[in-house]
Design a protein around this motif. Structure first.
Motif, short mmCIF file in Angstrom:
data_model
loop_
_atom_site.label_atom_id
_atom_site.label_comp_id
_atom_site.label_asym_id
_atom_site.label_seq_id
_atom_site.Cartn_x
_atom_site.Cartn_y
_atom_site.Cartn_z
N GLU A 1 -9.02 2.67 -14.46
CA GLU A 1 -9.03 1.96 -13.01
C GLU A 1 -7.53 2.12 -12.58
O GLU A 1 -7.63 2.05 -11.54
N ILE A 2 -6.44 2.32 -13.44
CA ILE A 2 -5.04 2.48 -12.68
C ILE A 2 -4.81 3.93 -12.60
O ILE A 2 -4.53 4.59 -13.70
N GLN A 3 -4.67 4.58 -11.39
CA GLN A 3 -4.37 5.63 -11.00
C GLN A 3 -2.84 5.75 -10.73
O GLN A 3 -2.32 4.91 -10.15
N SER A 4 -2.47 7.20 -10.97
CA SER A 4 -1.23 7.33 -10.44
C SER A 4 -1.44 7.25 -8.79
O SER A 4 -2.20 7.82 -8.23
N ASP A 5 0.06 6.66 -8.03
CA ASP A 5 0.17 6.62 -6.83
C ASP A 5 -0.98 5.78 -6.07
O ASP A 5 -1.18 6.19 -4.82
N ALA A 6 -1.50 4.71 -6.60
CA ALA A 6 -2.55 4.18 -6.05
C ALA A 6 -2.25 2.59 -7.00
O ALA A 6 -1.81 2.36 -7.85
N LEU A 7 -2.38 1.48 -6.12
CA LEU A 7 -2.23 0.33 -6.35
C LEU A 7 -3.77 -0.53 -6.79
O LEU A 7 -4.82 -0.27 -5.82
N LEU A 8 -3.96 -1.20 -7.82
CA LEU A 8 -4.92 -1.93 -8.11
C LEU A 8 -4.59 -3.42 -8.15
O LEU A 8 -3.67 -3.82 -8.97
N SER A 9 -5.27 -4.21 -7.29
CA SER A 9 -5.01 -5.62 -7.07
C SER A 9 -6.12 -6.41 -7.79
O SER A 9 -7.29 -5.99 -7.77
N LYS A 10 -5.56 -7.34 -8.66
CA LYS A 10 -6.31 -8.11 -9.39
C LYS A 10 -5.89 -9.68 -9.59
O LYS A 10 -4.56 -9.88 -9.51
N THR A 11 -6.62 -10.56 -9.57
CA THR A 11 -6.39 -11.99 -9.75
C THR A 11 -6.50 -12.18 -11.19
O THR A 11 -7.77 -12.26 -11.79
N ALA B 1 -0.03 -0.51 -11.52
CA ALA B 1 0.38 0.91 -11.14
C ALA B 1 0.59 1.62 -11.93
O ALA B 1 0.90 1.14 -13.20
N LYS B 2 0.38 3.06 -11.84
CA LYS B 2 1.00 3.85 -13.09
C LYS B 2 2.13 4.66 -12.45
O LYS B 2 2.02 5.40 -11.59
N VAL B 3 3.44 4.56 -13.23
CA VAL B 3 4.45 5.37 -12.68
C VAL B 3 5.11 6.16 -13.73
O VAL B 3 5.40 5.82 -14.75
N ASN B 4 4.96 7.58 -13.32
CA ASN B 4 5.59 8.27 -14.61
C ASN B 4 4.84 8.04 -15.88
O ASN B 4 5.46 8.19 -17.01
N GLY B 5 3.51 7.93 -15.54
CA GLY B 5 2.52 7.81 -16.92
C GLY B 5 2.92 6.29 -17.39
O GLY B 5 2.21 5.99 -18.41
N GLN B 6 3.40 5.44 -17.03
CA GLN B 6 3.85 4.03 -17.64
C GLN B 6 2.88 3.10 -16.62
O GLN B 6 3.12 3.16 -15.61
N ILE B 7 2.28 2.25 -17.26
CA ILE B 7 1.53 1.39 -16.59
C ILE B 7 2.44 -0.04 -16.32
O ILE B 7 3.12 -0.44 -17.32
N CYS B 8 2.36 -0.59 -15.15
CA CYS B 8 3.46 -1.56 -14.74
C CYS B 8 2.51 -2.64 -13.93
O CYS B 8 1.45 -2.31 -13.26
N ALA B 9 2.91 -3.87 -13.99
CA ALA B 9 2.51 -5.07 -13.27
C ALA B 9 3.37 -5.66 -12.36
O ALA B 9 4.39 -6.25 -13.16
N VAL B 10 3.15 -6.09 -11.46
CA VAL B 10 4.06 -6.84 -10.31
C VAL B 10 3.41 -7.94 -9.57
O VAL B 10 1.79 -7.58 -9.45
N GLU B 11 4.02 -8.87 -9.18
CA GLU B 11 3.15 -10.05 -8.39
C GLU B 11 2.90 -9.14 -6.95
O GLU B 11 3.66 -8.64 -6.70
N ASN B 12 1.63 -9.60 -6.49
CA ASN B 12 1.20 -9.20 -5.22
C ASN B 12 1.44 -9.98 -4.14
O ASN B 12 0.61 -10.91 -3.26
N ARG B 13 2.64 -10.12 -4.23
CA ARG B 13 3.39 -11.01 -3.12
C ARG B 13 4.67 -10.71 -2.90
O ARG B 13 5.53 -10.67 -3.57
N CYS B 14 4.98 -10.23 -1.55
CA CYS B 14 6.44 -9.84 -1.08
C CYS B 14 7.27 -11.01 -1.03
O CYS B 14 6.72 -12.08 -0.37
#
Length: 121
Positions: free
Chosen positions: A11-21, A30-43
């Motif tokens: 479900e987590i593709q390169s160059d795409a964001l996946l939003s979940k609660t 997101a997937k960055v350089n093959g690494q899965i990462c997660a950040v808060e969906n809030r600027c």
């Protein structure tokens, strides 16, 4: 700490964001350089969602005010340089910031196991 299922790996593709609660946390994956990462969906600028932002060179760019944040570590790369996605001249950047200093995004620890992604809370 709790290990909570978040998504299937595909479900987590390169160059795409996946939003979940997840457990009340609004999270972007997101997937960055093959690494899965997660950040808060809030600027951190005004608390607006980043889910409709774009990924550029491993960073998410806020669709509202142009702030960008490294997806791997959450650090702020650029702060308030646009208005509703339109780049603005340098002299306006402090006005757009509304007196707020640059801040980093909250990051979440993730683990991948058997094609599944877990959030560690």
């Amino acid at each position: 700490m709790d290990k909570i299922f978040a998504a299937n790996l595909d479900e987590i593709q390169s160059d795409a964001l996946l939003s979940k609660t997840i457990n009340g946390n609004k999270v972007l994956f997101a997937k960055v350089n093959g690494q899965i990462c997660a950040v808060e969906n809030r600027c951190p600028h005004l608390g607006l969602p980043l889910a409709k932002g774009k990924i550029c060179d491993g960073a998410v760019v806020c669709p509202f005010h142009g702030s960008s944040f490294d997806l791997l570590d959450g650090r702020n790369i650029d702060w308030t340089n646009a208005f509703i996605g339109m780049p603005m001249p340098g002299w306006t950047h402090k006005l757009i910031a509304l007196g707020k200093s640059p801040q980093s995004l909250k990051t979440f620890k993730v683990e991948c196991e058997d094609e599944k992604v877990f959030l560690i809370l």
